[in-house]
Design a protein around this motif. Structure first.
Motif, PDB file in Angstrom:
ATOM      1  N   VAL A  14      -0.193   0.982  12.291  1.00 47.52           N
ATOM      2  CA  VAL A  14       0.935   1.324  12.456  1.00 47.52           C
ATOM      3  C   VAL A  14       1.347   2.855  12.162  1.00 47.52           C
ATOM      4  CG1 VAL A  14       3.268   0.699  11.524  1.00 47.52           C
ATOM      5  CG2 VAL A  14       1.657  -0.921  11.538  1.00 47.52           C
ATOM      6  N   GLU A  15       1.634   3.485  13.176  1.00 54.90           N
ATOM      7  CA  GLU A  15       1.766   5.052  13.087  1.00 54.90           C
ATOM      8  C   GLU A  15       3.405   5.181  13.086  1.00 54.90           C
ATOM      9  OE1 GLU A  15      -0.176   6.913  16.192  1.00 54.90           O
ATOM     10  OE2 GLU A  15      -1.771   5.561  16.172  1.00 54.90           O
ATOM     11  N   LEU A  16       3.730   6.096  12.035  1.00 57.59           N
ATOM     12  CA  LEU A  16       5.107   6.131  11.797  1.00 57.59           C
ATOM     13  C   LEU A  16       5.848   7.397  12.428  1.00 57.59           C
ATOM     14  CD1 LEU A  16       5.329   4.925   8.247  1.00 57.59           C
ATOM     15  CD2 LEU A  16       5.494   3.686  10.303  1.00 57.59           C
ATOM     16  N   GLY A  17       4.792   8.420  12.973  1.00 53.70           N
ATOM     17  CA  GLY A  17       5.191   9.701  13.321  1.00 53.70           C
ATOM     18  C   GLY A  17       5.423  10.803  12.490  1.00 53.70           C
ATOM     19  N   ALA A  18       6.036  12.056  12.743  1.00 51.94           N
ATOM     20  CA  ALA A  18       5.945  13.155  11.833  1.00 51.94           C
ATOM     21  C   ALA A  18       6.983  12.676  10.843  1.00 51.94           C
ATOM     22  CB  ALA A  18       6.546  14.224  12.411  1.00 51.94           C
ATOM     23  N   GLY A  19       6.481  12.906   9.580  1.00 57.09           N
ATOM     24  CA  GLY A  19       7.508  12.827   8.480  1.00 57.09           C
ATOM     25  C   GLY A  19       7.560  11.135   8.032  1.00 57.09           C
ATOM     26  N   GLY A  20       6.623  10.441   8.715  1.00 47.89           N
ATOM     27  CA  GLY A  20       6.902   9.063   8.365  1.00 47.89           C
ATOM     28  C   GLY A  20       5.830   8.389   7.510  1.00 47.89           C
ATOM     29  N   GLY A  21       4.700   9.261   7.474  1.00 49.48           N
ATOM     30  CA  GLY A  21       3.623   8.731   6.592  1.00 49.48           C
ATOM     31  C   GLY A  21       3.555   9.610   5.115  1.00 49.48           C
ATOM     32  N   ALA A  70       0.700  -1.056  -0.140  1.00 51.37           N
ATOM     33  CA  ALA A  70       0.083   0.150   0.063  1.00 51.37           C
ATOM     34  C   ALA A  70       0.950   1.340   0.098  1.00 51.37           C
ATOM     35  CB  ALA A  70      -0.948  -0.056   1.277  1.00 51.37           C
ATOM     36  N   VAL A  71       0.279   2.374  -0.234  1.00 50.02           N
ATOM     37  CA  VAL A  71       0.970   3.727  -0.372  1.00 50.02           C
ATOM     38  C   VAL A  71       0.208   4.630   0.158  1.00 50.02           C
ATOM     39  CG1 VAL A  71       2.204   5.519  -1.886  1.00 50.02           C
ATOM     40  CG2 VAL A  71       2.228   2.883  -2.837  1.00 50.02           C
ATOM     41  N   THR A  72       0.603   5.395   1.063  1.00 51.06           N
ATOM     42  CA  THR A  72       0.064   6.656   1.845  1.00 51.06           C
ATOM     43  C   THR A  72      -0.463   7.718   0.840  1.00 51.06           C
ATOM     44  OG1 THR A  72       1.747   7.818   2.741  1.00 51.06           O
ATOM     45  CG2 THR A  72       1.021   5.785   3.918  1.00 51.06           C
ATOM     46  N   ALA A  73      -1.197   8.506   1.193  1.00 45.74           N
ATOM     47  CA  ALA A  73      -1.250   9.828   0.476  1.00 45.74           C
ATOM     48  C   ALA A  73       0.030  10.603   0.284  1.00 45.74           C
ATOM     49  CB  ALA A  73      -2.610  10.780   1.019  1.00 45.74           C
ATOM     50  N   GLU A  74       0.761  10.611   1.463  1.00 42.63           N
ATOM     51  CA  GLU A  74       2.023  11.226   1.371  1.00 42.63           C
ATOM     52  C   GLU A  74       3.158  10.743   0.449  1.00 42.63           C
ATOM     53  OE1 GLU A  74      -0.383  12.139   4.690  1.00 42.63           O
ATOM     54  OE2 GLU A  74       0.476  10.148   4.165  1.00 42.63           O
ATOM     55  N   GLY A  75       2.931   9.409   0.044  1.00 44.59           N
ATOM     56  CA  GLY A  75       3.804   8.657  -0.786  1.00 44.59           C
ATOM     57  C   GLY A  75       4.597   7.706  -0.452  1.00 44.59           C
ATOM     58  N   THR A  76       4.508   7.601   1.154  1.00 45.16           N
ATOM     59  CA  THR A  76       5.157   6.539   1.945  1.00 45.16           C
ATOM     60  C   THR A  76       4.687   5.100   1.404  1.00 45.16           C
ATOM     61  OG1 THR A  76       5.677   7.663   3.761  1.00 45.16           O
ATOM     62  CG2 THR A  76       5.799   5.354   4.014  1.00 45.16           C
ATOM     63  N   VAL A  77       5.693   4.300   0.993  1.00 43.16           N
ATOM     64  CA  VAL A  77       5.168   2.851   0.672  1.00 43.16           C
ATOM     65  C   VAL A  77       5.684   1.891   1.528  1.00 43.16           C
ATOM     66  CG1 VAL A  77       7.474   2.562  -0.749  1.00 43.16           C
ATOM     67  CG2 VAL A  77       5.522   1.089  -1.294  1.00 43.16           C
ATOM     68  N   GLY A  78       4.468   0.872   1.748  1.00 36.61           N
ATOM     69  CA  GLY A  78       4.549  -0.095   2.852  1.00 36.61           C
ATOM     70  C   GLY A  78       4.251  -1.375   2.242  1.00 36.61           C
ATOM     71  N   ILE A  79       4.986  -2.437   2.774  1.00 34.16           N
ATOM     72  CA  ILE A  79       4.803  -3.867   2.332  1.00 34.16           C
ATOM     73  C   ILE A  79       4.638  -4.693   3.552  1.00 34.16           C
ATOM     74  CG2 ILE A  79       7.192  -3.937   1.776  1.00 34.16           C
ATOM     75  CD1 ILE A  79       6.501  -6.169  -0.143  1.00 34.16           C
ATOM     76  N   GLY A  80       3.730  -5.366   3.634  1.00 33.90           N
ATOM     77  CA  GLY A  80       3.671  -6.422   4.873  1.00 33.90           C
ATOM     78  C   GLY A  80       3.532  -7.882   4.344  1.00 33.90           C
ATOM     79  N   TRP A  81       3.741  -8.760   5.517  1.00 31.95           N
ATOM     80  CA  TRP A  81       3.748  -9.904   5.043  1.00 31.95           C
ATOM     81  C   TRP A  81       3.709 -10.918   6.246  1.00 31.95           C
ATOM     82  CZ3 TRP A  81       8.097  -6.765   4.504  1.00 31.95           C
ATOM     83  CH2 TRP A  81       9.193  -7.222   5.550  1.00 31.95           C
ATOM     84  N   ARG A 106       4.978  -8.935   9.581  1.00 31.41           N
ATOM     85  CA  ARG A 106       6.030  -7.712   9.585  1.00 31.41           C
ATOM     86  C   ARG A 106       5.624  -6.634   8.664  1.00 31.41           C
ATOM     87  NH1 ARG A 106       9.931  -9.281  12.982  1.00 31.41           N
ATOM     88  NH2 ARG A 106      10.260 -11.739  12.863  1.00 31.41           N
ATOM     89  N   LEU A 107       6.105  -5.335   8.807  1.00 30.82           N
ATOM     90  CA  LEU A 107       5.773  -4.423   7.712  1.00 30.82           C
ATOM     91  C   LEU A 107       7.192  -3.654   7.571  1.00 30.82           C
ATOM     92  CD1 LEU A 107       3.686  -2.483   6.224  1.00 30.82           C
ATOM     93  CD2 LEU A 107       3.618  -1.041   8.482  1.00 30.82           C
ATOM     94  N   ALA A 108       7.436  -3.507   6.326  1.00 35.16           N
ATOM     95  CA  ALA A 108       8.464  -2.426   5.951  1.00 35.16           C
ATOM     96  C   ALA A 108       8.016  -1.236   5.398  1.00 35.16           C
ATOM     97  CB  ALA A 108       9.461  -3.246   4.881  1.00 35.16           C
ATOM     98  N   TRP A 109       8.794  -0.227   5.422  1.00 33.53           N
ATOM     99  CA  TRP A 109       8.232   1.164   4.713  1.00 33.53           C
ATOM    100  C   TRP A 109       9.329   1.740   4.251  1.00 33.53           C
ATOM    101  CZ3 TRP A 109       8.563   0.564  10.204  1.00 33.53           C
ATOM    102  CH2 TRP A 109       9.268   1.560  10.605  1.00 33.53           C
ATOM    103  N   SER A 110       9.200   2.774   3.336  1.00 36.48           N
ATOM    104  CA  SER A 110      10.164   3.858   2.833  1.00 36.48           C
ATOM    105  C   SER A 110       9.528   5.090   2.283  1.00 36.48           C
ATOM    106  CB  SER A 110      10.900   3.028   1.483  1.00 36.48           C
ATOM    107  OG  SER A 110      11.447   4.026   0.958  1.00 36.48           O
ATOM    108  N   THR A 111      10.170   6.186   2.905  1.00 38.66           N
ATOM    109  CA  THR A 111       9.696   7.404   2.648  1.00 38.66           C
ATOM    110  C   THR A 111      10.486   8.224   1.273  1.00 38.66           C
ATOM    111  OG1 THR A 111      11.308   8.449   4.370  1.00 38.66           O
ATOM    112  CG2 THR A 111       9.157   7.575   5.019  1.00 38.66           C
ATOM    113  N   ASP A 112      11.399   7.198   0.845  1.00 38.14           N
ATOM    114  CA  ASP A 112      11.969   8.029  -0.339  1.00 38.14           C
ATOM    115  C   ASP A 112      12.151   7.064  -1.433  1.00 38.14           C
ATOM    116  OD1 ASP A 112      13.740   5.628   0.582  1.00 38.14           O
ATOM    117  OD2 ASP A 112      15.202   6.995   1.465  1.00 38.14           O
ATOM    118  N   ARG A 113      10.907   6.546  -1.805  1.00 40.94           N
ATOM    119  CA  ARG A 113      10.521   6.016  -3.062  1.00 40.94           C
ATOM    120  C   ARG A 113      11.545   4.758  -3.123  1.00 40.94           C
ATOM    121  NH1 ARG A 113      10.379  10.189  -7.929  1.00 40.94           N
ATOM    122  NH2 ARG A 113       9.802   8.234  -9.022  1.00 40.94           N
ATOM    123  N   GLY A 114      11.784   4.121  -1.983  1.00 46.23           N
ATOM    124  CA  GLY A 114      12.565   2.943  -1.878  1.00 46.23           C
ATOM    125  C   GLY A 114      14.049   2.737  -1.883  1.00 46.23           C
TER     126      GLY A 114
END
Length: 485
Positions: free
Chosen positions: A478-485, A377-388, A408-416
């Motif tokens: 899963v809340e990432l905090g300021a700048g994480g979403g 999934a991808v947030t409206a701010e562009g953070t991409v997450g993948i769970g498994w 588990r869940l992995a996320w990236s705020t810089d397009r991977g």
């Protein structure tokens, strides 16, 4: 359309961090995983007649959607009371208007017999919310004749619609049906148009046997759409048929309204895994009227997890929810490959440049953990997450040995470019989820959505976390905090 390869994106799946449950507070440490919240409960179908292959109070295969105009409005659906030979007694949905804090369950009417409908079983629930809060629920509807090994399954594609985000459902509309006993349908995906109210699109596969004693090894992909809120659907049309077998189609809508269908494809996925395959994509820029030729996203090995206890086997693959659209027009595609002796990985690639280029993936080892059915999934701010889901690597053998798994869940705020990983839930014992004749089963996918500042996850877990039946459906933020979403 020209497709090329470019930059590298990858998800690592080996590291772990923890989050604490509890209400929001100024002192909360991010990333934060909320406490497990059971969305399902006691089955509403206890009084419905069923055979010995049905596990009452079991829930598997949750789908999850969010209203594109209101991130507090969520919708989940799952298989209720799993039948070991496929499908379930029915489907249950749950809607939330407060971001997942509370849920209201509903039963779609007049689809399956336990809700005054004509079908014996239902499977593959998929939910989506579009413009105006219009919600859609897709399903494979199953009629069963005979019993045991002689049972025959006739399948149709059905879609129910809701004008209030899934609180109440209208009667189902049969999108695809066949009187030919040699024809069957499987694994629909649908997406509601986020820009045009009442419009939605659906894709599924059709198998045609050559004779009753020979299972079909290839299929074709069909498409239909509704422009009137689900009251009617267009005549299904083939959009891909390459004398191959495709599965796990994921239909996504880009911000410009174009559609992308991503799927796994091989000469036949019915052969014993592991086997060579590819992730491929087709694209439509006109609402599904015309489609591009399929383009290879990446060559993969189609794998299934191995039960290290050698007790039951695990029904699952490296494919789940394959694709998600980003607000900048990109589309991310994820998959996993499981190897018992090490070298398992979860990976992701990105479609960019308006559908012209795919990134080049890199496969990174995650020791002996076995990830399976990833979701993205991808947030409206562009953070991409993948769970498994992930099988723990060390397990004793024997008929009483547990098989522990985690989420588990992995996320990236810089397009991977960089990734972080967090433990979401578990461990739970997969052996307590022996809900399929093919082995332990929690579904062919689970729900993952982007939310402001993070993600929402809906998943099926077994004992010791499940308390009502073999499995329960849970929700976590899963809340990432300021700048994480």
């Amino acid at each position: 359309m020209r497709w090329t390869l470019s930059t590298v994106l990858v998800v690592l799946g080996a590291c772990t961090s923890s989050g604490g449950p509890g209400p929001a507070s100024p002192s909360r440490t991010f990333p934060f995983v909320s406490a497990l919240q059971a969305v399902s409960g006691r089955s509403p179908f206890h009084d419905c007649s069923h055979g010995g292959q049905v596990a009452i109070d079991s829930e598997v295969e949750p789908s999850l959607a969010v209203d594109p105009a209101d991130p507090d409005r969520l919708l989940a659906a799952w298989q209720q009371d799993r039948n070991a030979n496929g499908g379930a007694l029915g489907l249950v949905t749950a809607a939330s208007s407060d971001g997942g804090a509370t849920w209201r369950t509903s039963i779609p009417p007049h689809l399956f017999k336990c809700a005054d409908g004509p079908y014996d079983l239902a499977s593959d629930p998929v939910v989506s919310i579009g413009a105006g809060g219009r919600a859609f629920l897709g399903a494979v509807a199953v009629k069963v004749s005979g019993s045991g090994q002689d049972a025959e399954f006739d399948t149709d594609i059905a879609v129910s619609a809701s004008v209030d985000g899934g609180v109440w459902w209208g009667d189902p509309v049969i999108v695809a049906s066949s009187a030919d006993p040699l024809v069957s349908f499987d694994k629909e995906t649908l997406v509601a148009d986020a820009r045009t109210e009442g419009t939605a699109y659906a894709v599924w596969v059709r198998y045609t046997q050559q004779n009753p004693n020979q299972p079909a090894r290839t299929n074709e992909t069909l498409f239909s759409r509704t422009l009137d809120g689900g009251a009617s659907w267009s005549t299904p049309v083939p959009i891909h048929s390459g004398e191959t077998e495709t599965q796990f189609h994921q239909l996504v809508e880009s911000p410009d309204g174009s559609l992308v269908d991503v799927f796994v494809e091989a000469p036949s996925l019915s052969d014993k895994a592991p086997l060579p395959a590819r992730l491929a994509a087709i694209r439509s820029a006109d609402g599904g009227v015309t489609w591009s030729m399929p383009a290879t996203v990446v060559g993969i090995t189609f794998t299934v997890p191995t039960d290290p206890t050698r007790k039951d086997g695990v029904r699952g693959t490296g494919q789940g929810i394959l694709a998600a659209a980003a607000p900048d027009g990109g589309v991310y595609v994820a998959w996993a490959e499981e190897r018992l002796q090490g070298g398992s990985f979860v990976a992701i690639v990105r479609l960019g440049d308006g559908g012209v280029t795919w990134s080049l993936p890199v496969k990174i080892a995650t020791d002996r953990n076995q990830p399976f059915i990833p979701g993205i999934a991808v947030t409206a701010e562009g953070t991409v997450g993948i769970g498994w889901y992930e099988l723990q690597p060390i397990a004793p053998t024997g008929t009483r040995a547990p098989l522990f798994a985690d989420v588990r869940l992995a996320w990236s705020t810089d397009r991977g470019a960089t990734w972080s990983v967090i433990h979401v839930a578990g461990p739970f014992d997969m052996h307590m989820a022996k809900l399929s004749s093919a082995g332990d089963f929690v579904g062919d996918y689970f729900g993952l959505i982007g939310l402001p500042g993070g993600f929402g996850v809906a998943y099926a877990l077994a004992a010791p976390l499940a308390s009502v039946g073999a499995t329960d459906v849970f929700f976590s933020r899963v809340e990432l905090g300021a700048g994480g979403g």
